[in-house]
Design a protein around this motif. Structure first.
Motif, short mmCIF file in Angstrom:
data_model
loop_
_atom_site.label_atom_id
_atom_site.label_comp_id
_atom_site.label_asym_id
_atom_site.label_seq_id
_atom_site.Cartn_x
_atom_site.Cartn_y
_atom_site.Cartn_z
N TYR A 131 1.67 -39.81 75.10
CA TYR A 131 2.71 -38.86 74.72
C TYR A 131 3.64 -38.55 75.89
O TYR A 131 4.85 -38.34 75.70
CB TYR A 131 2.10 -37.58 74.15
N VAL A 132 3.11 -38.53 77.11
CA VAL A 132 3.95 -38.36 78.29
C VAL A 132 4.95 -39.52 78.37
O VAL A 132 6.15 -39.33 78.57
CB VAL A 132 3.11 -38.31 79.58
N GLN A 133 4.42 -40.73 78.22
CA GLN A 133 5.25 -41.94 78.29
C GLN A 133 6.34 -41.94 77.22
O GLN A 133 7.51 -42.24 77.49
CB GLN A 133 4.37 -43.18 78.15
N GLN A 134 5.96 -41.59 75.99
CA GLN A 134 6.91 -41.59 74.88
C GLN A 134 7.95 -40.48 75.04
O GLN A 134 9.10 -40.64 74.63
CB GLN A 134 6.16 -41.43 73.55
N THR A 135 7.55 -39.37 75.63
CA THR A 135 8.49 -38.28 75.89
C THR A 135 9.61 -38.74 76.81
O THR A 135 10.79 -38.47 76.58
CB THR A 135 7.77 -37.07 76.51
N ILE A 136 9.23 -39.44 77.88
CA ILE A 136 10.22 -39.95 78.83
C ILE A 136 11.08 -41.04 78.18
O ILE A 136 12.31 -41.04 78.30
CB ILE A 136 9.54 -40.51 80.09
N LYS A 137 10.42 -41.95 77.49
CA LYS A 137 11.12 -43.09 76.88
C LYS A 137 12.15 -42.64 75.84
O LYS A 137 13.26 -43.18 75.76
CB LYS A 137 10.09 -44.03 76.22
N ASN A 138 11.78 -41.63 75.04
CA ASN A 138 12.64 -41.20 73.94
C ASN A 138 13.42 -39.92 74.21
O ASN A 138 14.21 -39.49 73.38
CB ASN A 138 11.78 -41.00 72.68
N GLY A 139 13.18 -39.32 75.39
CA GLY A 139 13.94 -38.13 75.75
C GLY A 139 13.63 -36.93 74.87
O GLY A 139 14.52 -36.12 74.57
N TRP A 140 12.35 -36.77 74.47
CA TRP A 140 11.99 -35.69 73.55
C TRP A 140 12.10 -34.32 74.20
O TRP A 140 11.68 -34.11 75.34
CB TRP A 140 10.55 -35.87 73.07
N SER A 141 12.61 -33.36 73.44
CA SER A 141 12.52 -31.96 73.83
C SER A 141 11.08 -31.49 73.60
O SER A 141 10.27 -32.20 72.99
CB SER A 141 13.46 -31.11 72.98
N ARG A 142 10.77 -30.29 74.05
CA ARG A 142 9.41 -29.78 73.87
C ARG A 142 9.07 -29.61 72.38
O ARG A 142 7.97 -29.95 71.95
CB ARG A 142 9.25 -28.45 74.59
N SER A 143 10.02 -29.10 71.61
CA SER A 143 9.77 -28.90 70.18
C SER A 143 9.59 -30.22 69.45
O SER A 143 8.77 -30.34 68.54
CB SER A 143 10.90 -28.09 69.54
N MET A 144 10.34 -31.25 69.87
CA MET A 144 10.20 -32.57 69.26
C MET A 144 8.85 -33.19 69.61
O MET A 144 8.20 -33.81 68.77
CB MET A 144 11.35 -33.48 69.71
N LEU A 145 8.43 -33.02 70.87
CA LEU A 145 7.11 -33.50 71.28
C LEU A 145 6.02 -32.86 70.43
O LEU A 145 5.11 -33.54 69.95
CB LEU A 145 6.89 -33.17 72.76
#
Length: 241
Positions: A131-145
């Motif tokens: 999830y850390v990796q995908q957050t960086i890759k996709n530029g997720w906000s906290r709510s989207m994560l």
């Protein structure tokens, strides 16, 4: 005449391209600086959490001792909001979940608030790092994560991480915006209060300007941070009409 017009258009295109290049470089450098601060802060949290976990185990500290520690740290660093008892508990959990420094460094690429969501909702380390990796890759906000975790995206798409590369999120992404405005970063540098006061002042001035324009003639905006001297003491008014 036609040749001059063509040259002028070509020069304008060249200037715009140059400007966009500079803007892109500035944005990337801003983001890299914010990410560096984020990483250093979270690694500090990891070290604190590691030491705290060790002392709790060795000295059999209870909740009251942690609260005392939080109060003492807040007294020593009154302008920093990251040392509450609640946050100290998260630091300990973070250190317990990422016992190796390289694991912690991987997680330190995203803001602390994002990490708190992952710590609350994910037990498995592979999933956490995914999830850390995908957050960086996709530029997720906290709510989207949080939304993707709750929908169990890992179960549907996840794969084991074999090589965790340090990458830069897109400058225009929600993650980049949240990283640049991360309150933990501002608080750590004791900038949070001043930054928010400046933001509030700018908002008030924007509305005053609009209001005065609607009133028409006969009104004037003198300036911001207007200097006054009373009995030899210098003061500044944030707004002066």
């Amino acid at each position: 005449m036609k040749k001059e017009l063509i040259n002028k258009k070509s020069s304008q295109k060249s200037y715009i391209a140059f400007l966009e290049h500079l803007k892109s470089d500035i944005q990337k450098t801003q983001l890299q600086a914010a990410l560096a601060v984020t990483k250093e802060l979270i690694m500090l949290y990891w070290r604190i959490g590691k030491m705290l976990s060790k002392e709790i185990t060795r000295e059999k500290w209870g909740a009251k001792t942690v609260e005392r520690l939080a109060n003492d740290l807040q007294s020593s660093f009154p302008d920093i909001s990251g040392f509450s008892a609640r946050n100290l508990k998260y630091m300990r959990k973070f250190a317990d979940c990422y016992q190796e420094s390289n694991w912690a460094a991987a997680a330190a690429q995203i803001p602390w608030g994002h990490n708190m969501v992952i710590l609350d909702k994910i037990e498995d380390q592979d999933q956490r790092l995914w999830y850390v990796q995908q957050t960086i890759k996709n530029g997720w906000s906290r709510s989207m994560l949080q939304l993707w975790i709750e929908s169990n995206l890992y179960k549907r798409q996840g794969k084991a991480i074999t090589n965790f590369k340090q990458t830069l999120p897109a400058p225009q992404s929600d993650l980049a915006e949240q990283t640049l405005k991360d309150p933990y970063n501002f608080s750590f540098f004791a900038m949070d209060k001043k930054y928010r006061e400046k933001e509030l002042e700018q908002g008030l001035i924007d509305h005053i300007q609009k209001f005065l324009l609607e009133l028409g003639e006969g009104f004037a905006f003198v300036g911001r941070q207007f200097r006054l001297e009373v009995d030899g003491e210098e003061s500044f008014l944030a707004i002066h009409l």
